[in-house]
Scaffold this motif. Sequence first.
Motif, PDB file in Angstrom:
ATOM      1  N   GLN A 158       0.822  -1.212   0.000  1.00  0.00           N
ATOM      2  CA  GLN A 158       0.000   0.000   0.000  1.00  0.00           C
ATOM      3  C   GLN A 158       0.858   1.264   0.000  1.00  0.00           C
ATOM      4  O   GLN A 158       0.594   2.199  -0.746  1.00  0.00           O
ATOM      5  N   ARG A 159       1.914   1.289   0.798  1.00  0.00           N
ATOM      6  CA  ARG A 159       2.760   2.488   0.869  1.00  0.00           C
ATOM      7  C   ARG A 159       3.544   2.695  -0.430  1.00  0.00           C
ATOM      8  O   ARG A 159       3.779   3.835  -0.836  1.00  0.00           O
ATOM      9  N   ASN A 160       3.955   1.618  -1.071  1.00  0.00           N
ATOM     10  CA  ASN A 160       4.615   1.733  -2.370  1.00  0.00           C
ATOM     11  C   ASN A 160       3.678   2.365  -3.392  1.00  0.00           C
ATOM     12  O   ASN A 160       4.060   3.281  -4.127  1.00  0.00           O
ATOM     13  N   MET A 161       2.434   1.872  -3.447  1.00  0.00           N
ATOM     14  CA  MET A 161       1.471   2.398  -4.406  1.00  0.00           C
ATOM     15  C   MET A 161       1.129   3.850  -4.096  1.00  0.00           C
ATOM     16  O   MET A 161       1.044   4.685  -4.997  1.00  0.00           O
ATOM     17  N   GLN A 162       0.967   4.178  -2.826  1.00  0.00           N
ATOM     18  CA  GLN A 162       0.664   5.544  -2.426  1.00  0.00           C
ATOM     19  C   GLN A 162       1.781   6.503  -2.861  1.00  0.00           C
ATOM     20  O   GLN A 162       1.521   7.565  -3.430  1.00  0.00           O
ATOM     21  N   ALA A 163       3.027   6.123  -2.609  1.00  0.00           N
ATOM     22  CA  ALA A 163       4.159   6.977  -2.988  1.00  0.00           C
ATOM     23  C   ALA A 163       4.229   7.159  -4.499  1.00  0.00           C
ATOM     24  O   ALA A 163       4.481   8.268  -4.996  1.00  0.00           O
ATOM     25  N   PHE A 164       3.980   6.086  -5.243  1.00  0.00           N
ATOM     26  CA  PHE A 164       4.011   6.156  -6.705  1.00  0.00           C
ATOM     27  C   PHE A 164       2.928   7.100  -7.225  1.00  0.00           C
ATOM     28  O   PHE A 164       3.193   7.965  -8.066  1.00  0.00           O
ATOM     29  N   LEU A 165       1.704   6.969  -6.712  1.00  0.00           N
ATOM     30  CA  LEU A 165       0.610   7.834  -7.153  1.00  0.00           C
ATOM     31  C   LEU A 165       0.869   9.296  -6.779  1.00  0.00           C
ATOM     32  O   LEU A 165       0.538  10.204  -7.535  1.00  0.00           O
ATOM     33  N   GLU A 166       1.483   9.531  -5.638  1.00  0.00           N
ATOM     34  CA  GLU A 166       1.834  10.903  -5.240  1.00  0.00           C
ATOM     35  C   GLU A 166       2.873  11.497  -6.187  1.00  0.00           C
ATOM     36  O   GLU A 166       2.811  12.688  -6.529  1.00  0.00           O
ATOM     37  N   LEU A 167       3.832  10.687  -6.624  1.00  0.00           N
ATOM     38  CA  LEU A 167       4.838  11.169  -7.575  1.00  0.00           C
ATOM     39  C   LEU A 167       4.206  11.510  -8.920  1.00  0.00           C
ATOM     40  O   LEU A 167       4.563  12.506  -9.552  1.00  0.00           O
ATOM     41  N   ILE A 168       3.258  10.699  -9.363  1.00  0.00           N
ATOM     42  CA  ILE A 168       2.547  10.998 -10.615  1.00  0.00           C
ATOM     43  C   ILE A 168       1.761  12.287 -10.455  1.00  0.00           C
ATOM     44  O   ILE A 168       1.824  13.178 -11.312  1.00  0.00           O
ATOM     45  N   ALA A 169       1.002  12.420  -9.357  1.00  0.00           N
ATOM     46  CA  ALA A 169       0.180  13.617  -9.123  1.00  0.00           C
ATOM     47  C   ALA A 169       1.035  14.875  -9.058  1.00  0.00           C
ATOM     48  O   ALA A 169       0.615  15.944  -9.512  1.00  0.00           O
ATOM     49  N   ALA A 170       2.241  14.768  -8.525  1.00  0.00           N
ATOM     50  CA  ALA A 170       3.139  15.919  -8.412  1.00  0.00           C
ATOM     51  C   ALA A 170       3.879  16.209  -9.719  1.00  0.00           C
ATOM     52  O   ALA A 170       4.636  17.169  -9.802  1.00  0.00           O
ATOM     53  N   GLY A 171       3.681  15.374 -10.728  1.00  0.00           N
ATOM     54  CA  GLY A 171       4.345  15.579 -12.007  1.00  0.00           C
ATOM     55  C   GLY A 171       5.804  15.143 -12.022  1.00  0.00           C
ATOM     56  O   GLY A 171       6.540  15.472 -12.940  1.00  0.00           O
ATOM     57  N   ARG A 172       6.228  14.405 -11.017  1.00  0.00           N
ATOM     58  CA  ARG A 172       7.618  13.962 -10.952  1.00  0.00           C
ATOM     59  C   ARG A 172       7.843  12.678 -11.736  1.00  0.00           C
ATOM     60  O   ARG A 172       8.977  12.331 -12.032  1.00  0.00           O
ATOM     61  N   ILE A 173       6.771  11.962 -12.039  1.00  0.00           N
ATOM     62  CA  ILE A 173       6.830  10.790 -12.919  1.00  0.00           C
ATOM     63  C   ILE A 173       5.794  11.012 -14.002  1.00  0.00           C
ATOM     64  O   ILE A 173       4.630  11.284 -13.713  1.00  0.00           O
TER      65      ILE A 173
END
Length: 158
Positions: free
Chosen positions: A92-107
């Motif tokens: 869950q924490r891996n997925m949360q961090a990944f989605l946050e990076l996408i939302a922030a435009g970093r990925i």
Amino acid sequence: MTRFSQGQGVDAVIIAATARSSEIVSVAGEISRLKGRVVAVGLVGLDVPRDIYYKKELDLRLSMSYGPGRYDVEYEERGHDYPFAYVRWSEQRNMQAFLELIAAGRIDVRSLISHRFSFDQALSAYEMITGGKEASLGVILEYNPSLSLQRYRLPIMV
């Protein structure tokens, strides 16, 4: 790859693919630096080229997809999380961090999307993916945002 790493090879290779062949594992070894790490997440052939891995003293690891919690009934189905102090990066924490990076435009994942279908065309999307007649990388099913969602309460079974 040696130009990218000034001739040293890369620190780590993550294999997130599915292939019956072991060629991916060979290429990962070739592009790795001395004492590098190769992590196989996907289902790939594991006929490891001993010469490459031995001479470079590579660390080969097999990893479950998503991280700790995957395939754990207590975690996935019953919602029992691992204590943060003991498991920093759960599924869950891996997925949360990944989605946050996408939302922030970093990925930027836009280059991974090869096709878009409306949700009512899901069967066509699936047929395209499994049919093999057209190459696809990332297929998005788009929901109509103007449709209202309905909630259902299931009866409790005793």
